[in-house]
Design a protein around this motif. Structure first.
Motif, PDB file in Angstrom:
ATOM      1  N   ILE A  69       0.802  -1.225   0.000  1.00  0.00           N
ATOM      2  CA  ILE A  69       0.000   0.000   0.000  1.00  0.00           C
ATOM      3  C   ILE A  69       0.837   1.279   0.000  1.00  0.00           C
ATOM      4  O   ILE A  69       0.482   2.241  -0.675  1.00  0.00           O
ATOM      5  CB  ILE A  69      -1.051   0.005   1.136  1.00  0.00           C
ATOM      6  N   ASN A  70       1.950   1.311   0.717  1.00  0.00           N
ATOM      7  CA  ASN A  70       2.762   2.535   0.723  1.00  0.00           C
ATOM      8  C   ASN A  70       3.405   2.774  -0.640  1.00  0.00           C
ATOM      9  O   ASN A  70       3.541   3.911  -1.079  1.00  0.00           O
ATOM     10  CB  ASN A  70       3.809   2.486   1.829  1.00  0.00           C
ATOM     11  N   SER A  73       0.690   4.145  -2.802  1.00  0.00           N
ATOM     12  CA  SER A  73       0.445   5.536  -2.426  1.00  0.00           C
ATOM     13  C   SER A  73       1.392   6.460  -3.188  1.00  0.00           C
ATOM     14  O   SER A  73       0.978   7.500  -3.709  1.00  0.00           O
ATOM     15  CB  SER A  73       0.624   5.702  -0.909  1.00  0.00           C
ATOM     16  N   ASN A  83      -2.731  11.630  -1.756  1.00  0.00           N
ATOM     17  CA  ASN A  83      -3.355  10.678  -0.841  1.00  0.00           C
ATOM     18  C   ASN A  83      -2.516  10.536   0.411  1.00  0.00           C
ATOM     19  O   ASN A  83      -1.360  10.956   0.451  1.00  0.00           O
ATOM     20  CB  ASN A  83      -3.534   9.325  -1.531  1.00  0.00           C
ATOM     21  N   GLN A  84      -3.125   9.933   1.394  1.00  0.00           N
ATOM     22  CA  GLN A  84      -2.477   9.693   2.685  1.00  0.00           C
ATOM     23  C   GLN A  84      -2.858   8.302   3.154  1.00  0.00           C
ATOM     24  O   GLN A  84      -4.038   7.943   3.167  1.00  0.00           O
ATOM     25  CB  GLN A  84      -2.968  10.742   3.680  1.00  0.00           C
ATOM     26  N   VAL A  85      -1.851   7.517   3.535  1.00  0.00           N
ATOM     27  CA  VAL A  85      -2.095   6.164   4.046  1.00  0.00           C
ATOM     28  C   VAL A  85      -2.296   6.236   5.554  1.00  0.00           C
ATOM     29  O   VAL A  85      -1.530   6.883   6.264  1.00  0.00           O
ATOM     30  CB  VAL A  85      -0.918   5.211   3.719  1.00  0.00           C
ATOM     31  N   GLU A  86      -3.326   5.572   6.013  1.00  0.00           N
ATOM     32  CA  GLU A  86      -3.593   5.454   7.444  1.00  0.00           C
ATOM     33  C   GLU A  86      -3.915   3.996   7.745  1.00  0.00           C
ATOM     34  O   GLU A  86      -4.421   3.279   6.887  1.00  0.00           O
ATOM     35  CB  GLU A  86      -4.735   6.365   7.864  1.00  0.00           C
ATOM     36  N   THR A  87      -3.617   3.590   8.969  1.00  0.00           N
ATOM     37  CA  THR A  87      -3.907   2.215   9.387  1.00  0.00           C
ATOM     38  C   THR A  87      -4.738   2.256  10.657  1.00  0.00           C
ATOM     39  O   THR A  87      -4.401   2.966  11.603  1.00  0.00           O
ATOM     40  CB  THR A  87      -2.600   1.433   9.629  1.00  0.00           C
ATOM     41  N   ALA A 172      -5.567  -0.934   6.591  1.00  0.00           N
ATOM     42  CA  ALA A 172      -4.660  -0.093   5.800  1.00  0.00           C
ATOM     43  C   ALA A 172      -5.433   0.517   4.643  1.00  0.00           C
ATOM     44  O   ALA A 172      -5.996  -0.201   3.817  1.00  0.00           O
ATOM     45  CB  ALA A 172      -3.479  -0.917   5.294  1.00  0.00           C
ATOM     46  N   VAL A 173      -5.464   1.860   4.615  1.00  0.00           N
ATOM     47  CA  VAL A 173      -6.259   2.580   3.626  1.00  0.00           C
ATOM     48  C   VAL A 173      -5.488   3.793   3.130  1.00  0.00           C
ATOM     49  O   VAL A 173      -4.837   4.487   3.924  1.00  0.00           O
ATOM     50  CB  VAL A 173      -7.594   3.069   4.246  1.00  0.00           C
ATOM     51  N   ALA A 174      -5.560   4.059   1.828  1.00  0.00           N
ATOM     52  CA  ALA A 174      -5.008   5.285   1.249  1.00  0.00           C
ATOM     53  C   ALA A 174      -6.195   6.180   0.874  1.00  0.00           C
ATOM     54  O   ALA A 174      -6.988   5.828   0.001  1.00  0.00           O
ATOM     55  CB  ALA A 174      -4.148   4.987   0.044  1.00  0.00           C
TER      56      ALA A 174
END
Length: 177
Positions: A69-70, A73, A83-87, A172-174
């Motif tokens: 995912i990173n 991103s 975008n921004q990755v958050e977990t 884990a989401v972008a």
């Protein structure tokens, strides 16, 4: 240009979607879906172009393990999708974040997993609609096609398989910013 197909959900929102070309190209396919739904156009890039962009970032896509995912991103940023990755470790936090941050034109790239023959397999999808209160979600799945579902973080895609997978979002989401 990658030809996308259109899908209109029960909320009368039309999305652009795409069918991944191989078993391990869900990540690149989701990048194309993300771009198409942010810009409401068919992308000029294709899966191969996304894979090429992936090589510029740590942990690039590969044919054995797919994408991370990173890395995706970074690919999305290079495709002009900020975008921004958050977990999220708690289901309620994941559902709330999707509810608050997914809007028409601002989908989210999400990572899910399922078990196949005692091995965990990862899969990327795009969340196009998120209503945690009503428990209604539109998932743009590059493998199984667009889906309208309930019960996130579990996701039960409708497929032709005799034993369809049960996917669980990892948190884990972008998000598009």
């Amino acid at each position: 240009m990658t030809a996308m197909t259109s899908f209109t959900d029960r909320h009368n929102r039309t999305y652009k979607t795409y069918q991944q070309k191989t078993q391990v190209t869900c990540g690149p396919a989701c990048c194309l879906i993300m771009w198409a739904n942010v810009y409401h156009a068919d992308p000029i890039a294709d899966e191969g172009g996304v894979i090429g962009l992936s090589k510029a970032y740590p942990k690039p896509w590969n044919a054995s393990t797919g994408a991370e995912i990173n890395n995706l991103s970074g690919v999305l940023r290079s495709m002009a999708v900020p975008n921004q990755v958050e977990t999220y470790s708690a289901t309620g936090d994941l559902r709330a974040a999707l509810h608050q941050r997914v809007h028409y034109g601002k989908p989210a790239l999400a990572f899910a997993e399922w078990e196949v023959d005692a091995a965990v397999v990862g899969h990327f999808v795009v969340v196009g609609y998120a209503d945690a209160r009503a428990d209604q979600w539109t998932i743009l799945d590059p493998m199984n096609g667009p889906q309208e579902t309930t019960g996130i973080p579990a996701y039960y895609p409708i497929t032709d398989d005799a034993d369809p997978p049960v996917l669980r979002f990892t948190g884990a989401v972008a998000f598009v910013i």
